[in-house]
Design a protein around this motif. Structure first.
Motif, PDB file in Angstrom:
ATOM      1  N   THR A   1       2.556 -10.760   3.911  1.00 53.45           N
ATOM      2  CA  THR A   1       1.840  -9.732   4.687  1.00 53.45           C
ATOM      3  C   THR A   1       2.729  -8.518   4.950  1.00 53.45           C
ATOM      4  O   THR A   1       3.884  -8.655   5.367  1.00 53.45           O
ATOM      5  CB  THR A   1       1.367 -10.300   6.043  1.00 53.45           C
ATOM      6  N   GLN A   2       2.192  -7.347   4.701  1.00 51.22           N
ATOM      7  CA  GLN A   2       2.892  -6.101   5.052  1.00 51.22           C
ATOM      8  C   GLN A   2       2.813  -5.923   6.570  1.00 51.22           C
ATOM      9  O   GLN A   2       1.748  -6.044   7.171  1.00 51.22           O
ATOM     10  CB  GLN A   2       2.224  -4.913   4.366  1.00 51.22           C
ATOM     11  N   ILE A   3       3.977  -5.627   7.205  1.00 48.94           N
ATOM     12  CA  ILE A   3       4.019  -5.480   8.664  1.00 48.94           C
ATOM     13  C   ILE A   3       4.468  -4.076   9.030  1.00 48.94           C
ATOM     14  O   ILE A   3       5.464  -3.563   8.496  1.00 48.94           O
ATOM     15  CB  ILE A   3       4.967  -6.516   9.310  1.00 48.94           C
ATOM     16  N   ALA A   4       3.739  -3.465   9.952  1.00 46.89           N
ATOM     17  CA  ALA A   4       4.132  -2.155  10.495  1.00 46.89           C
ATOM     18  C   ALA A   4       4.234  -2.296  12.012  1.00 46.89           C
ATOM     19  O   ALA A   4       3.306  -2.807  12.650  1.00 46.89           O
ATOM     20  CB  ALA A   4       3.116  -1.080  10.133  1.00 46.89           C
TER      21      ALA A   4
ATOM     22  N   TYR B   1      11.328 -10.187  11.477  1.00 45.51           N
ATOM     23  CA  TYR B   1      10.061 -10.342  10.754  1.00 45.51           C
ATOM     24  C   TYR B   1       9.776  -9.242   9.724  1.00 45.51           C
ATOM     25  O   TYR B   1       8.978  -9.459   8.811  1.00 45.51           O
ATOM     26  CB  TYR B   1       8.891 -10.402  11.748  1.00 45.51           C
ATOM     27  N   LEU B   2      10.383  -8.074   9.854  1.00 44.75           N
ATOM     28  CA  LEU B   2      10.114  -6.998   8.891  1.00 44.75           C
ATOM     29  C   LEU B   2      11.091  -7.074   7.719  1.00 44.75           C
ATOM     30  O   LEU B   2      12.278  -7.332   7.910  1.00 44.75           O
ATOM     31  CB  LEU B   2      10.212  -5.628   9.564  1.00 44.75           C
ATOM     32  N   LYS B   3      10.593  -6.833   6.517  1.00 39.55           N
ATOM     33  CA  LYS B   3      11.403  -6.950   5.309  1.00 39.55           C
ATOM     34  C   LYS B   3      11.832  -5.560   4.832  1.00 39.55           C
ATOM     35  O   LYS B   3      11.005  -4.784   4.351  1.00 39.55           O
ATOM     36  CB  LYS B   3      10.599  -7.661   4.217  1.00 39.55           C
ATOM     37  N   ASN B   4      13.128  -5.258   4.986  1.00 44.12           N
ATOM     38  CA  ASN B   4      13.671  -3.942   4.564  1.00 44.12           C
ATOM     39  C   ASN B   4      12.750  -2.783   4.929  1.00 44.12           C
ATOM     40  O   ASN B   4      12.278  -2.033   4.069  1.00 44.12           O
ATOM     41  CB  ASN B   4      13.928  -3.924   3.047  1.00 44.12           C
TER      42      ASN B   4
ATOM     43  N   LYS C   1       5.029  -1.101   1.762  1.00 43.79           N
ATOM     44  CA  LYS C   1       6.338  -1.365   2.367  1.00 43.79           C
ATOM     45  C   LYS C   1       6.188  -1.636   3.858  1.00 43.79           C
ATOM     46  O   LYS C   1       5.337  -1.048   4.519  1.00 43.79           O
ATOM     47  CB  LYS C   1       7.256  -0.155   2.163  1.00 43.79           C
ATOM     48  N   ASP C   2       7.037  -2.519   4.388  1.00 46.66           N
ATOM     49  CA  ASP C   2       7.078  -2.718   5.831  1.00 46.66           C
ATOM     50  C   ASP C   2       7.587  -1.434   6.487  1.00 46.66           C
ATOM     51  O   ASP C   2       8.370  -0.682   5.882  1.00 46.66           O
ATOM     52  CB  ASP C   2       7.983  -3.889   6.193  1.00 46.66           C
ATOM     53  N   LEU C   3       7.156  -1.219   7.742  1.00 49.13           N
ATOM     54  CA  LEU C   3       7.488   0.060   8.369  1.00 49.13           C
ATOM     55  C   LEU C   3       7.801  -0.116   9.851  1.00 49.13           C
ATOM     56  O   LEU C   3       7.129  -0.876  10.565  1.00 49.13           O
ATOM     57  CB  LEU C   3       6.319   1.031   8.197  1.00 49.13           C
ATOM     58  N   LEU C   4       8.830   0.598  10.305  1.00 49.16           N
ATOM     59  CA  LEU C   4       9.207   0.625  11.716  1.00 49.16           C
ATOM     60  C   LEU C   4       9.045   2.064  12.193  1.00 49.16           C
ATOM     61  O   LEU C   4       9.789   2.955  11.781  1.00 49.16           O
ATOM     62  CB  LEU C   4      10.662   0.163  11.877  1.00 49.16           C
ATOM     63  N   GLY C   5       8.025   2.314  13.026  1.00 44.44           N
ATOM     64  CA  GLY C   5       7.719   3.679  13.445  1.00 44.44           C
ATOM     65  C   GLY C   5       7.974   3.887  14.922  1.00 44.44           C
ATOM     66  O   GLY C   5       7.550   3.072  15.760  1.00 44.44           O
TER      67      GLY C   5
END
Length: 563
Positions: free
Chosen positions: A184-187, A204-207, A47-51
């Motif tokens: 591409t998975q984005i973090a 650019y991040l997906k959910n 999963k995409d992640l926003l940290g």
């Protein structure tokens, strides 16, 4: 049986690959940090992640461990890309990937950054790499030259995104994101989430899953913050005294300018400290050697500028000293975050000029912690530390070295000279010390002698006219004293016609701004307005607060005074 809460899970329950899990045992990781327990399961699930987390919370492992667990070692094309704001951080992150992947046979990790030869990077890229960690500019160069192919990329990490924004790399980051495969998975990791970073995340991040490490889990909770108020003593002399009296391991001293790093390093070296400078003028290869020398214990003190120290990650840092006040609270937090890492304790010391007390208040608000004031160590404290250190060195040498040859030599010398063995040992210590005195002079403070004065004989007084009550100088209208250095003059729309007294002004400003009364300067009270001197650089929010403050049933309406 109920499923165990992910935040209580250990590394053995996070579906990491066997090789990665084995490497964790090698490097000594046992319990995941909060950001690791919250991040790894989402990253493993692709999963995409926003940290959002500050430096020192363990976020590198949080994204490196799951990304390494998915790498196909047979595929020699880049599968993981990490973008960092600085070359120092790129080197650190690349080393972490290598450490966590030490059990993965044939894993190749490459750091690409400006200042390093293209030839070295090109030869490694031709041999094949699985993980690339780099700065935006050099990554873009390779992508445009087609020397880096990202067709097989499965994971991309933007590390310290707010730093990239601050350094002007945000457009480069967007360009890189626009070139990678859609799958591409984005973090994205950032200490703060300003609007431009949120915009990139939204685009650019997906959910994305959101992971936020709150202030109560922040690295500052493990750091003891202190400040020394600069007065009467040169800052360099004060620094030497503080270092002499403290039990420290690795130390970073932050200064404003490149010249300061060199000058201060020279002073510390002359005082016997193992110190080196780190600034933007030093070549990249030399900077890497300096950082490695600090890591390995060959030097103990690094005197650095903010730019040169960005991305610096050295475990043995016990003290961070802000020799010069940072311009904002965010750089201060980044600076002190280089100590007190991974649950260890650390100490941060801030040098504060009297006119900088405003910034100290803002730092306390930003870190949500009181910064303790300290006095300079006395000669007695320094002497005690010197004696303790000397005795510890003797004890360590007795316990670890074969001293038989020296024992015979000392005993023989004592017999030949007909002196006690202790005197021979003292002579050896004096030889080692040289001409520099081992102990500082200790001057005992004597109580002030009481003065006794003869009472004057009473004389008959001639009759005089009653004296008019005098107005103190700082209350006398139109007699304005000059502004002291480091102060600014302000006008308030309240005067003695409203019954204003100096205590009213001091009380109102102290209560509203948090400024101690001793740092409020001259107060000149006129008929319908007054002037007051306050430390230079009043923050805008404090100024706006004081504008609406009331004194003697009148609004202060403070404004800058133009004489």
């Amino acid at each position: 049986m109920p499923h165990k809460n992910l935040e209580q899970a250990g590394f053995d329950e996070m579906n990491l690959s066997p090789d990665v899990f084995a490497a964790l045992q090698t490097v000594g990781y046992e319990t995941p940090t909060p950001i690791q327990t919250k991040t790894i399961p989402h990253m493993i699930a692709c999963k995409d992640l926003l940290g959002q987390a500050r430096t020192g919370t363990g976020k590198t492992a949080a994204f490196a461990l799951p990304l390494l667990s998915r790498i196909n070692l047979k595929n020699r094309h880049p599968q993981v890309l990490v973008v960092t704001p600085t070359r120092e951080l790129a080197i650190q992150v690349a080393q972490s990937f290598s450490d966590y992947g030490v059990k993965m046979k044939g894993l190749n990790v490459l750091a690409v950054y400006g200042g390093q030869s293209y030839g070295v990077q090109l030869s490694q890229l031709k041999r094949g790499v699985h993980v690339i960690v780099g700065t935006p500019g050099r990554l873009m160069d390779h992508m445009r030259r087609k020397t880096v192919c990202l067709d097989d990329l499965t994971g991309l990490v933007l590390d310290e995104a707010d730093e990239m924004l601050q350094m002007g790399f945000i457009d480069d980051v967007e360009w890189i994101l626009s070139q990678i495969p859609q799958s591409t998975q984005i973090a994205l990791f950032s200490a703060t989430m300003p609007a431009p970073i949120q915009k990139i995340a939204g685009k650019y991040l997906k959910n994305p899953e959101k992971v936020i490490i709150r202030h109560d889990s922040d690295v500052t909770s493990t750091i003891q913050q202190k400040f020394w108020l600069v007065k009467h003593v040169k800052k360099s002399h004060a620094l030497v005294r503080i270092l002499e009296a403290s039990s420290h391991d690795g130390v970073i001293v932050f200064t404003k300018t490149r010249n300061d790093t060199m000058g201060l390093t020279k002073i510390l070296e002359e005082k016997g400290f193992k110190a080196e400078a780190l600034n933007g003028d030093i070549a990249q290869a030399a900077r890497e050697r300096t950082v490695n020398r600090l890591k390995n214990g060959n030097i103990d003190i690094l005197v650095a500028t903010d730019v040169a120290a960005r991305g610096l990650d050295v475990d043995r840092i016990s003290h961070v000293i802000n020799y010069d006040m940072p311009p904002k609270t965010e750089p201060y937090i980044h600076r002190i975050g280089r100590t007190g890492r991974a649950g260890r304790s650390g100490e941060a010391i801030l040098f504060v000029q009297p006119k900088e007390r405003w910034m100290l208040k803002r730092i306390e608000n930003a870190t949500r912690r009181k910064v303790e004031e300290i006095a300079l160590p006395s000669n007695r404290e320094i002497n005690k530390k010197r004696m303790d250190d000397f005795k510890n060195k003797i004890t360590q040498t007795i316990g670890t070295e074969d001293l038989s040859a020296f024992t015979d030599l000392v005993e023989t010398t004592a017999k030949e000279q007909d002196v006690p063995i202790a005197q021979v040992a003292a002579a050896l210590a004096k030889m080692l010390q040289g001409n520099t005195p081992f102990l500082l002079k200790e001057t005992a403070e004597k109580p002030a002698a009481k003065k006794t004065a003869k009472k004057p004989e009473k004389k008959a007084k001639a009759p005089v006219a009653p004296r008019q009550k005098q107005t103190p100088d700082r209350l006398r209208p139109n007699k304005i004293s000059p502004t002291e250095e480091g102060m600014e003059r302000y006008r308030i729309e309240v005067g003695y016609k409203h019954g204003l007294k100096p205590g009213d002004v001091v009380g109102a400003i102290s209560n509203e701004s948090g400024l101690e009364s001793s740092f409020i300067g001259n107060i000149n009270i006129d008929y319908d307005y007054s002037l007051v001197d306050l430390p230079f650089g009043m923050p805008k929010n404090v100024f706006n607060l004081l504008k609406g403050t009331w004194i003697r049933s009148q609004k202060m309406s403070i404004s800058k005074y133009a004489c």
